[in-house]
Scaffold this motif. Structure first.
Motif, PDB file in Angstrom:
ATOM      1  N   VAL A  19       0.856  -1.185   0.000  1.00  0.00           N
ATOM      2  CA  VAL A  19       0.000   0.000   0.000  1.00  0.00           C
ATOM      3  C   VAL A  19       0.894   1.238   0.000  1.00  0.00           C
ATOM      4  O   VAL A  19       1.554   1.528   0.991  1.00  0.00           O
ATOM      5  CB  VAL A  19      -0.923   0.028   1.238  1.00  0.00           C
ATOM      6  CG1 VAL A  19      -1.930   1.167   1.117  1.00  0.00           C
ATOM      7  CG2 VAL A  19      -1.628  -1.312   1.443  1.00  0.00           C
ATOM      8  N   ALA A  20       0.911   1.943  -1.133  1.00  0.00           N
ATOM      9  CA  ALA A  20       1.769   3.137  -1.223  1.00  0.00           C
ATOM     10  C   ALA A  20       1.000   4.369  -0.773  1.00  0.00           C
ATOM     11  O   ALA A  20      -0.223   4.440  -0.938  1.00  0.00           O
ATOM     12  CB  ALA A  20       2.248   3.309  -2.660  1.00  0.00           C
ATOM     13  N   PRO A  58     -12.858   7.815  -2.699  1.00  0.00           N
ATOM     14  CA  PRO A  58     -13.216   7.560  -4.095  1.00  0.00           C
ATOM     15  C   PRO A  58     -12.811   6.160  -4.566  1.00  0.00           C
ATOM     16  O   PRO A  58     -11.964   5.520  -3.933  1.00  0.00           O
ATOM     17  CB  PRO A  58     -12.436   8.625  -4.876  1.00  0.00           C
ATOM     18  CG  PRO A  58     -11.833   9.544  -3.894  1.00  0.00           C
ATOM     19  CD  PRO A  58     -11.894   8.911  -2.548  1.00  0.00           C
ATOM     20  N   GLY A  60     -11.081   3.020  -6.327  1.00  0.00           N
ATOM     21  CA  GLY A  60      -9.722   2.698  -6.786  1.00  0.00           C
ATOM     22  C   GLY A  60      -8.594   3.285  -5.962  1.00  0.00           C
ATOM     23  O   GLY A  60      -7.439   3.284  -6.388  1.00  0.00           O
ATOM     24  N   THR A  61      -8.898   3.779  -4.766  1.00  0.00           N
ATOM     25  CA  THR A  61      -7.858   4.438  -3.968  1.00  0.00           C
ATOM     26  C   THR A  61      -7.165   3.496  -2.995  1.00  0.00           C
ATOM     27  O   THR A  61      -6.295   3.924  -2.235  1.00  0.00           O
ATOM     28  CB  THR A  61      -8.448   5.632  -3.200  1.00  0.00           C
ATOM     29  OG1 THR A  61      -9.671   5.231  -2.579  1.00  0.00           O
ATOM     30  CG2 THR A  61      -8.713   6.796  -4.128  1.00  0.00           C
ATOM     31  N   GLY A  62      -7.575   2.229  -2.947  1.00  0.00           N
ATOM     32  CA  GLY A  62      -6.843   1.264  -2.123  1.00  0.00           C
ATOM     33  C   GLY A  62      -7.565   0.816  -0.863  1.00  0.00           C
ATOM     34  O   GLY A  62      -6.934   0.269   0.043  1.00  0.00           O
ATOM     35  N   LYS A  63      -8.881   0.996  -0.825  1.00  0.00           N
ATOM     36  CA  LYS A  63      -9.623   0.601   0.379  1.00  0.00           C
ATOM     37  C   LYS A  63      -9.596  -0.917   0.572  1.00  0.00           C
ATOM     38  O   LYS A  63      -9.347  -1.415   1.672  1.00  0.00           O
ATOM     39  CB  LYS A  63     -11.068   1.129   0.314  1.00  0.00           C
ATOM     40  CG  LYS A  63     -11.129   2.655   0.265  1.00  0.00           C
ATOM     41  CD  LYS A  63     -12.543   3.199   0.207  1.00  0.00           C
ATOM     42  CE  LYS A  63     -13.284   2.900  -1.078  1.00  0.00           C
ATOM     43  NZ  LYS A  63     -12.673   3.532  -2.276  1.00  0.00           N
ATOM     44  N   LEU A  65      -7.464  -2.951  -0.775  1.00  0.00           N
ATOM     45  CA  LEU A  65      -6.061  -3.300  -0.570  1.00  0.00           C
ATOM     46  C   LEU A  65      -5.661  -3.122   0.898  1.00  0.00           C
ATOM     47  O   LEU A  65      -5.004  -3.982   1.499  1.00  0.00           O
ATOM     48  CB  LEU A  65      -5.214  -2.378  -1.457  1.00  0.00           C
ATOM     49  CG  LEU A  65      -3.736  -2.669  -1.616  1.00  0.00           C
ATOM     50  CD1 LEU A  65      -3.531  -3.989  -2.348  1.00  0.00           C
ATOM     51  CD2 LEU A  65      -3.064  -1.531  -2.385  1.00  0.00           C
ATOM     52  N   ILE A 196       3.202   5.010  -5.646  1.00  0.00           N
ATOM     53  CA  ILE A 196       2.350   3.956  -6.218  1.00  0.00           C
ATOM     54  C   ILE A 196       3.007   3.401  -7.488  1.00  0.00           C
ATOM     55  O   ILE A 196       3.010   2.194  -7.718  1.00  0.00           O
ATOM     56  CB  ILE A 196       0.914   4.472  -6.473  1.00  0.00           C
ATOM     57  CG1 ILE A 196       0.256   4.868  -5.151  1.00  0.00           C
ATOM     58  CG2 ILE A 196       0.069   3.403  -7.184  1.00  0.00           C
ATOM     59  CD1 ILE A 196      -1.073   5.594  -5.286  1.00  0.00           C
ATOM     60  N   VAL A 199       5.604   0.867  -6.502  1.00  0.00           N
ATOM     61  CA  VAL A 199       5.045  -0.449  -6.163  1.00  0.00           C
ATOM     62  C   VAL A 199       4.693  -1.227  -7.432  1.00  0.00           C
ATOM     63  O   VAL A 199       5.048  -2.398  -7.571  1.00  0.00           O
ATOM     64  CB  VAL A 199       3.783  -0.301  -5.270  1.00  0.00           C
ATOM     65  CG1 VAL A 199       3.013  -1.620  -5.178  1.00  0.00           C
ATOM     66  CG2 VAL A 199       4.186   0.184  -3.881  1.00  0.00           C
ATOM     67  N   HIS A 200       4.039  -0.562  -8.372  1.00  0.00           N
ATOM     68  CA  HIS A 200       3.529  -1.301  -9.536  1.00  0.00           C
ATOM     69  C   HIS A 200       4.567  -1.495 -10.640  1.00  0.00           C
ATOM     70  O   HIS A 200       4.336  -2.248 -11.581  1.00  0.00           O
ATOM     71  CB  HIS A 200       2.246  -0.655 -10.047  1.00  0.00           C
ATOM     72  CG  HIS A 200       1.118  -0.861  -9.090  1.00  0.00           C
ATOM     73  ND1 HIS A 200       0.451  -2.056  -8.995  1.00  0.00           N
ATOM     74  CD2 HIS A 200       0.620  -0.070  -8.108  1.00  0.00           C
ATOM     75  CE1 HIS A 200      -0.434  -1.980  -8.030  1.00  0.00           C
ATOM     76  NE2 HIS A 200      -0.359  -0.785  -7.465  1.00  0.00           N
ATOM     77  N   ALA A 225      -5.587   2.627  -8.572  1.00  0.00           N
ATOM     78  CA  ALA A 225      -6.033   1.616  -9.546  1.00  0.00           C
ATOM     79  C   ALA A 225      -5.690   2.065 -10.964  1.00  0.00           C
ATOM     80  O   ALA A 225      -5.260   1.255 -11.791  1.00  0.00           O
ATOM     81  CB  ALA A 225      -7.527   1.367  -9.408  1.00  0.00           C
TER      82      ALA A 225
END
Ligand code: ATP
Length: 270
Positions: A19-20, A58, A60-63, A65, A196, A199-200, A225
């Motif tokens: 999680v960045a 919002p 795609g913000t990593g909830k 994750l 982010i 990480v990706h 996302a």
């Protein structure tokens, strides 16, 4: 066909390293990891461990994750379901699905239950856009409230729920002893977008040392996302051209493609 109700993932692969950004949210949620790891320490003076927290932000913000990372860090099972499943799959059986879910989690506790898109079942009464009958949605919601209230003091099941519409939720959900903590998960700023990307980019074969500040600058308004999507698209674009590695131009082409997609999506909404 029998729809799959929820995934129980006992694998502990997701961690806070995945999680960045989101420093504030991570700090707040770290406390829940501590509760799950050491319940006795926290209850020794008569206190009660919280039952739930709401992740608000919002798409795609990593909830999701972040919720998985909590389970991964605490090494506890992760049970999840999505509010939209109730609309699409569980018509008529919502309340019993909720009951089953909590039973399974209690049997395997300590555990995390994650409810994505909780607004699909948790909308305030009279404000429904649930396609099933409103009575049914209320039964499902009431069952959820009952389960949360009915936890024994030592159950050690913590419910995390995600929404991007906290304003439409029934206030009963936010009462003390239910989702009484709210954790905000916002779109990333430029510095977070860079993290982010880091990480990706881990699994991606890149041609040169990419300028991540530049990529972060090219992607205002992108969610985590979207950035994950950019990295993946860039790798596919380069592979299609039979390149040995992904370069800066491939990333720019991927950004253009994602921007195009986002514009289309927005057109449909407005
Ligand atoms: P939704 O509201 O649409 O369900 P969400 O907030 O739950 O979205 P996730 O499903 O957690 O979003 O994010 C989707 C994917 O985007 C993640 O699996 C991950 O690959 C990437 N992602 C999102 N946020 C981050 C982040 N902060 N750090 C790293 N990756 C991220």
């Amino acid at each position: 066909s029998k729809a799959k109700l929820f995934d129980e993932k006992t694998d502990t692969r997701t961690s806070f390293k995945d999680v960045a950004g989101l420093e504030g949210a991570k700090e707040e949620i770290e406390e829940i990891v501590e509760f799950l790891k050491n319940p006795d320490k926290y209850t020794s003076l008569g206190g009660k461990i919280p039952k739930g927290a709401l992740l608000v932000g919002p798409p795609g913000t990593g909830k999701t994750l972040l919720a998985k990372a909590v389970a991964g860090e605490a090494k506890v099972p992760f049970f999840s379901l999505s509010g939209s499943d109730f609309v699409e799959m569980f018509v008529g059986v919502g309340a019993s699905r909720v009951r089953d879910l909590f039973k399974q989690a209690k049997d395997k506790s300590p555990a995390i239950i994650f409810i994505d898109e909780i607004d699909a079942i948790g909308r305030a009464r009279g404000k429904s856009n649930f396609t099933g009958s409103n009575d049914e949605r209320e039964n499902t919601l009431n069952q959820l409230l009952t389960e949360m209230d009915g936890f024994g003091t030592n159950t050690n099941v913590i419910v995390l729920a995600a929404t991007n519409r906290a304003d439409v939720l029934d206030k009963a959900l936010m009462r003390a002893g239910r989702f009484d903590r709210q954790i905000y998960v916002d779109l990333p700023d430029i510095r977070e977008r860079k993290e982010i990307f880091e990480v990706h980019l881990r699994p991606i074969k890149t041609a040169e040392t990419l300028d991540l500040d530049f990529l972060a600058k090219q992607t205002p308004g992108f969610s985590g996302a979207d950035i994950a999507n950019v990295c993946n698209e860039a790798a596919l674009i380069a592979a299609r051209k039979e390149k040995k590695a992904v370069n800066k131009q491939d990333f720019l082409d991927a950004v253009d493609r994602i921007v195009g997609g986002l514009e289309k999506k927005n057109k449909i909404i407005t």
